[in-house]
Scaffold this motif. Sequence first.
Motif, PDB file in Angstrom:
ATOM      1  N   ALA A   1      39.264  38.675  60.769  1.00  0.00           N
ATOM      2  CA  ALA A   1      39.244  39.087  62.175  1.00  0.00           C
ATOM      3  C   ALA A   1      39.897  38.039  63.072  1.00  0.00           C
ATOM      4  N   GLY A   2      39.934  36.809  62.600  1.00  0.00           N
ATOM      5  CA  GLY A   2      40.531  35.733  63.390  1.00  0.00           C
ATOM      6  C   GLY A   2      42.027  35.593  63.222  1.00  0.00           C
ATOM      7  N   VAL A   3      42.641  36.409  62.363  1.00  0.00           N
ATOM      8  CA  VAL A   3      44.096  36.355  62.151  1.00  0.00           C
ATOM      9  C   VAL A   3      44.677  37.766  62.235  1.00  0.00           C
ATOM     10  N   PRO A   4      44.596  38.400  63.398  1.00  0.00           N
ATOM     11  CA  PRO A   4      45.100  39.769  63.521  1.00  0.00           C
ATOM     12  C   PRO A   4      46.580  39.836  63.182  1.00  0.00           C
ATOM     13  N   GLY A   5      46.955  40.911  62.530  1.00  0.00           N
ATOM     14  CA  GLY A   5      48.351  41.086  62.150  1.00  0.00           C
ATOM     15  C   GLY A   5      48.678  40.599  60.759  1.00  0.00           C
ATOM     16  N   ARG A   6      47.790  39.820  60.150  1.00  0.00           N
ATOM     17  CA  ARG A   6      48.014  39.357  58.777  1.00  0.00           C
ATOM     18  C   ARG A   6      47.334  40.345  57.820  1.00  0.00           C
ATOM     19  N   ARG A   7      48.028  40.698  56.737  1.00  0.00           N
ATOM     20  CA  ARG A   7      47.521  41.710  55.811  1.00  0.00           C
ATOM     21  C   ARG A   7      47.042  41.064  54.519  1.00  0.00           C
ATOM     22  N   PRO A   8      45.825  41.396  54.082  1.00  0.00           N
ATOM     23  CA  PRO A   8      45.318  40.818  52.833  1.00  0.00           C
ATOM     24  C   PRO A   8      45.859  41.562  51.611  1.00  0.00           C
ATOM     25  N   LEU A   9      46.371  40.802  50.643  1.00  0.00           N
ATOM     26  CA  LEU A   9      46.842  41.369  49.386  1.00  0.00           C
ATOM     27  C   LEU A   9      45.706  41.586  48.391  1.00  0.00           C
ATOM     28  N   GLY A  10      44.656  40.833  48.531  1.00  0.00           N
ATOM     29  CA  GLY A  10      43.542  40.926  47.595  1.00  0.00           C
ATOM     30  C   GLY A  10      42.673  39.696  47.731  1.00  0.00           C
ATOM     31  N   VAL A  11      41.693  39.603  46.865  1.00  0.00           N
ATOM     32  CA  VAL A  11      40.728  38.501  46.886  1.00  0.00           C
ATOM     33  C   VAL A  11      40.663  37.878  45.502  1.00  0.00           C
ATOM     34  N   GLY A  12      40.732  36.565  45.454  1.00  0.00           N
ATOM     35  CA  GLY A  12      40.520  35.834  44.213  1.00  0.00           C
ATOM     36  C   GLY A  12      39.164  35.164  44.237  1.00  0.00           C
ATOM     37  N   VAL A  13      38.449  35.232  43.140  1.00  0.00           N
ATOM     38  CA  VAL A  13      37.124  34.613  43.027  1.00  0.00           C
ATOM     39  C   VAL A  13      37.143  33.624  41.875  1.00  0.00           C
ATOM     40  N   ALA A  14      36.762  32.389  42.144  1.00  0.00           N
ATOM     41  CA  ALA A  14      36.658  31.349  41.119  1.00  0.00           C
ATOM     42  C   ALA A  14      35.198  30.930  41.005  1.00  0.00           C
ATOM     43  N   VAL A  15      34.708  30.901  39.779  1.00  0.00           N
ATOM     44  CA  VAL A  15      33.308  30.553  39.514  1.00  0.00           C
ATOM     45  C   VAL A  15      33.274  29.664  38.284  1.00  0.00           C
ATOM     46  N   GLY A  16      32.316  28.762  38.237  1.00  0.00           N
ATOM     47  CA  GLY A  16      32.114  27.961  37.041  1.00  0.00           C
ATOM     48  C   GLY A  16      31.402  28.769  35.964  1.00  0.00           C
ATOM     49  N   GLY A  17      31.182  28.138  34.836  1.00  0.00           N
ATOM     50  CA  GLY A  17      30.499  28.821  33.739  1.00  0.00           C
ATOM     51  C   GLY A  17      31.441  29.709  32.955  1.00  0.00           C
ATOM     52  N   TRP A  18      30.869  30.702  32.289  1.00  0.00           N
ATOM     53  CA  TRP A  18      31.637  31.610  31.435  1.00  0.00           C
ATOM     54  C   TRP A  18      32.034  32.830  32.251  1.00  0.00           C
ATOM     55  N   VAL A  19      33.331  32.954  32.526  1.00  0.00           N
ATOM     56  CA  VAL A  19      33.854  34.032  33.360  1.00  0.00           C
ATOM     57  C   VAL A  19      34.852  34.848  32.544  1.00  0.00           C
ATOM     58  N   ASP A  20      34.647  36.148  32.486  1.00  0.00           N
ATOM     59  CA  ASP A  20      35.538  37.048  31.757  1.00  0.00           C
ATOM     60  C   ASP A  20      36.558  37.628  32.735  1.00  0.00           C
ATOM     61  N   ARG A  21      37.780  37.158  32.664  1.00  0.00           N
ATOM     62  CA  ARG A  21      38.813  37.590  33.590  1.00  0.00           C
ATOM     63  C   ARG A  21      39.115  39.078  33.443  1.00  0.00           C
ATOM     64  N   GLU A  22      39.139  39.587  32.227  1.00  0.00           N
ATOM     65  CA  GLU A  22      39.534  40.979  32.001  1.00  0.00           C
ATOM     66  C   GLU A  22      38.567  41.961  32.652  1.00  0.00           C
ATOM     67  N   THR A  23      37.275  41.695  32.563  1.00  0.00           N
ATOM     68  CA  THR A  23      36.286  42.603  33.138  1.00  0.00           C
ATOM     69  C   THR A  23      35.910  42.203  34.562  1.00  0.00           C
ATOM     70  N   GLY A  24      36.368  41.027  35.004  1.00  0.00           N
ATOM     71  CA  GLY A  24      36.026  40.574  36.350  1.00  0.00           C
ATOM     72  C   GLY A  24      34.554  40.257  36.507  1.00  0.00           C
ATOM     73  N   SER A  25      33.953  39.722  35.453  1.00  0.00           N
ATOM     74  CA  SER A  25      32.506  39.478  35.485  1.00  0.00           C
ATOM     75  C   SER A  25      32.185  38.032  35.118  1.00  0.00           C
ATOM     76  N   VAL A  26      31.034  37.576  35.596  1.00  0.00           N
ATOM     77  CA  VAL A  26      30.486  36.295  35.168  1.00  0.00           C
ATOM     78  C   VAL A  26      29.538  36.588  34.015  1.00  0.00           C
TER      79      VAL A  26
END
Length: 399
Positions: free
Chosen positions: A146-171
Amino acid sequence: MPRTAVSTLVSPVPRAADSDRRRTSASAVLRSVLEHGPVARSTIARFTGLSPASVTEHCARLAELGLVRESAQPRRSGGVGRPHVPVDLDDTGFLVGGVHVAVPYTTVALLDLRGRVVARRELQHERTDPGWVLARAAEGLSGLLAGVPGRRPLGVGVAVGGWVDRETGSVVEHELLGWREVPVRELLGTRTGLPVHVDGHARALVNGERLFGRARGSASVLHLFVGNVVDAAFATHDEVHHGPRSAAGAIAHLPVPGGTEPCPCGRTGCLQVELSERTLCRRARAAGVIGSTNPMQVVASAAAGDAVARRLLVERSRTTGRAAGLLMDVLNPETVVVTEVGVIHFEDCLSALREAAGKDRSTAVEPTSFPDSVLAVAGGSVALDVVFRDPLGASAEAI
């Protein structure tokens, strides 16, 4: 009248190989613009090995999608002939969201296509159940957007420690948060309405380093992350090794010679319990250096001249160096990048790390390229890696 035979020379159905080739070529062009822009199309052709016509076609498509633009200043080659108009990354339109979930807090951020942090917030954890944490992250991202009107988001990246399965998008498992089989992609995607990509934070930072940091152009990179969670990631030729169900890089229970800290696994001296920020802060409190659980207060005390705080940080860096040396023996990387608070802030910690890793190694051992924004960059790099690997697909989703 005899029936006319139907010609078999119909337009062929696009093959998967053709689609892969287009995606790979577009990725190569966009990476070349990132690394060398503003850059002439003829130079991109030379760097990538693509034909000038193919480069021109890809640049036109990437410009149509809003990822590249023509530079404002045409250039002449040797002062003769028509000036060429170089292309550059268009970092004015698109953003990606970045979410890094640590044990005490979540960092939410917005990054541009160059991996630069445009905005960020830290959200302290009043509780750590995943639904609550991810709902707060979604609200935080919404507030930043909301603080950057006019900018379009392509997506969201999430980084977490521990065992993260990239293919399923799950911790799969994060012991310190108490998370088990958490569908992060699904939960956060539902709340944000955006494509969500999830990976472990060491692997995320390998991608950040090879795209925007010191490891750009390196043939092989080892990243060692030392926080409350301790893990590692390894990449060769731009490919990060994930292993079955993305379980690669789990080094929390490597034994540390002489280690004394009891581990929940039942053993003593495992790498994570020896190096964790919780252990650092407990030792600092026992020594009267600080009265909190914030590792940055240990750093602040060391910077203010506290010899005990400085010794604790140097010892931690030296142990980190021994762990790095073991991994270097196995993987023989060209570049090693370490994210650890002492190494980030103090030259003697970096020297202790390098000495423990091995003085005679030809490998370059460096601190993170993002000392002031490492967690924000970790989250954002998960999404930016997807953009630079498949710019046609990733950007098309946002248009």
